[in-house]
Design a protein around this motif. Sequence first.
Motif, PDB file in Angstrom:
ATOM      1  N   THR A  74     -12.953 -59.112 -15.172  1.00 57.53           N
ATOM      2  CA  THR A  74     -11.747 -59.520 -14.836  1.00 57.53           C
ATOM      3  C   THR A  74     -10.438 -59.917 -15.459  1.00 57.53           C
ATOM      4  O   THR A  74     -10.709 -61.311 -15.493  1.00 57.53           O
ATOM      5  CB  THR A  74     -12.233 -60.546 -12.640  1.00 57.53           C
ATOM      6  N   THR A  76      -7.409 -59.827 -13.359  1.00 55.42           N
ATOM      7  CA  THR A  76      -6.921 -59.991 -12.372  1.00 55.42           C
ATOM      8  C   THR A  76      -7.243 -61.103 -11.122  1.00 55.42           C
ATOM      9  O   THR A  76      -7.846 -61.178 -11.035  1.00 55.42           O
ATOM     10  CB  THR A  76      -5.910 -58.576 -11.539  1.00 55.42           C
ATOM     11  N   SER A  78      -7.502 -60.868  -7.366  1.00 57.69           N
ATOM     12  CA  SER A  78      -8.645 -60.793  -6.453  1.00 57.69           C
ATOM     13  C   SER A  78      -8.290 -61.083  -4.742  1.00 57.69           C
ATOM     14  O   SER A  78      -9.553 -61.948  -5.438  1.00 57.69           O
ATOM     15  CB  SER A  78     -10.020 -59.112  -6.875  1.00 57.69           C
ATOM     16  N   VAL A 115      -8.805 -54.004 -12.202  1.00 61.03           N
ATOM     17  CA  VAL A 115      -8.487 -54.999 -12.244  1.00 61.03           C
ATOM     18  C   VAL A 115      -9.122 -56.052 -13.038  1.00 61.03           C
ATOM     19  O   VAL A 115      -9.238 -56.847 -13.608  1.00 61.03           O
ATOM     20  CB  VAL A 115      -9.352 -56.064 -10.800  1.00 61.03           C
ATOM     21  N   VAL A 128      -4.458 -58.388  -6.986  1.00 59.21           N
ATOM     22  CA  VAL A 128      -4.873 -56.777  -6.023  1.00 59.21           C
ATOM     23  C   VAL A 128      -5.191 -57.307  -4.708  1.00 59.21           C
ATOM     24  O   VAL A 128      -6.453 -58.047  -4.668  1.00 59.21           O
ATOM     25  CB  VAL A 128      -5.756 -56.643  -6.799  1.00 59.21           C
TER      26      VAL A 128
END
Length: 577
Positions: A74, A76, A78, A115, A128
């Motif tokens: 990952t 980003t 989220s 992502v 996101v």
Amino acid sequence: MQLRDFQRHCGAMLQSFTECADEGFAERIAAARRRLSGERLKILVIGRFSRGKSTFINALIGEPILPSCALPTTATISLLRGGARRSAIVTYRDGHQEWLDLPSARTYSYLDYVVTSKNGRARTIRQVHLSLPGRLEQIQADLVDTPGVHELDELREDIVFRYLREADAVVVLLDSQQPLTSLERVFLRECVPDHGLRRMIFVINKVDELSEADPYDTKRLDTLVQQVGQRLGELAGMAAPEVFAVSALKVLRARYMGIPSPWMGRFEALESRLLSFANAHALSGRLRGYCIRLKRWIGQQLRLLEIRSLALASAPELASAGLPALRREQDQLQGRLAALQKRLEGFEERMRPLVAEMWGIEVERLRLRLAAVLREAGSDTFGLELSRELRRLVGRFESGASSLCATFEHDMNSELSPVQTDVSERLIDDLLGLLADSFLPGPWTDIGQHPAAEGAAVPKAALSGSRLREAVDRRCDRLQSRRDELADRVSSRYARALREGIQHSAAHYAQELETAVEAGQLAKTLGAGERAKHLEEIDRRIARLRALQVACVGLADYDTSGYAEKQAKPTAVGNGA
């Protein structure tokens, strides 16, 4: 009390107030109802990479939505929220947004290029936002998945400052093979404020990997939970830390395939506790906030009704005689308001250079402190110190900026009814945005990748010595170059909040004067019988509002901390199947 109960109680109280309130309150009531209907629990999931954060969230949802991998995946932040339509909103650091429709099948494959580090633009994404039908709609919760971090000093400022501060519950994922590593201990002991610790639940994940012979060894798992709980108590002074041992991967497979699993009981116990824990912490702040706002409105409406009652109960000639004095008060109010607005303009001009000077001093202090860290500790702990010093900078600067306004706010309070300003949270967000733009994701971008980025290891020598010091200097110089921008932003923020406070107070006072004028005029036209009927109706409204006021006080004093205590379970008991 659960979030749905809270919404029902507050909604009923708003309806009761609506039935007694003047039309002037309609807009505020409508805004409160919109806020109330949009309330969600906020659950943050953090931890080092490969702890299974994305798999844990997928298990909560019941299907593989987020991509997961043994390597750092990952890239980003989220945010997952329940919704009728499967969709995503990608918000970039420059502010623009991209709307995406999510496929109904193999969503994780689609998101793998959104992502994760496979997306070449991942570092330009701020967040996101995923909307998903199903379990999240039912539990009214927002789940926040954070970037996988090689070391906890890489935890992004968005998480440390914003999400950690706003979360109702924070799930800290630990590794069953090595729970509470040295960096995790430093992070909990030195980087998390006390109020953050109180909202944390610790989850030892992947416990199915502890033993091939008997992975579901209940006694062994309970012993592990107890040992981690004791270490957390010693480490962070937590009296009764919430610790659970689960296998998120096993539960995800069982839920998605609709098959039984011996790991389900432990996970469901965690889910139940997590939701009650988050509800208790959410209501402890939100419930009181709604009640305080409603109590203020009730007080304002009671004041207006009492003004009408006094005017109608007076002899018509007395009410008529008081009208000129009330109109003079209205004229005086306008004059005072105009004078305050002029003084506010001067205040904003005086504040701007003070803010710029204060920011310059703080950045130089940051530069010197980081230089000392590099001399004394080197690159091993530099990232952790950087995170800590940035938080200290924000805290000191916010405190200093607030003190600049204290005298002027006190001065305004003597002119009008107390001015209520709510700028601290917004100011901190502004500061974080500037730091993110000017300093983060890190000084490392000037000298290559941070050792945490993409799991790539950079030689230790590359992160020590003059190259890292030069990178820090460049970033601090950039912060200094933007101090005028920051001074404009901070001073205008405070000035806008103060201006709104002046306008709100003036409008409320003007409403009282206008109510008195209208009641005086009405008193001149009514006969004794009609006046008695009006007074009787006002008395009924006053009685209902006072009863609502008592109910509101009782709800505001609801013992949410006691609720959390009563719902708590012993660390090593009740976490099993």
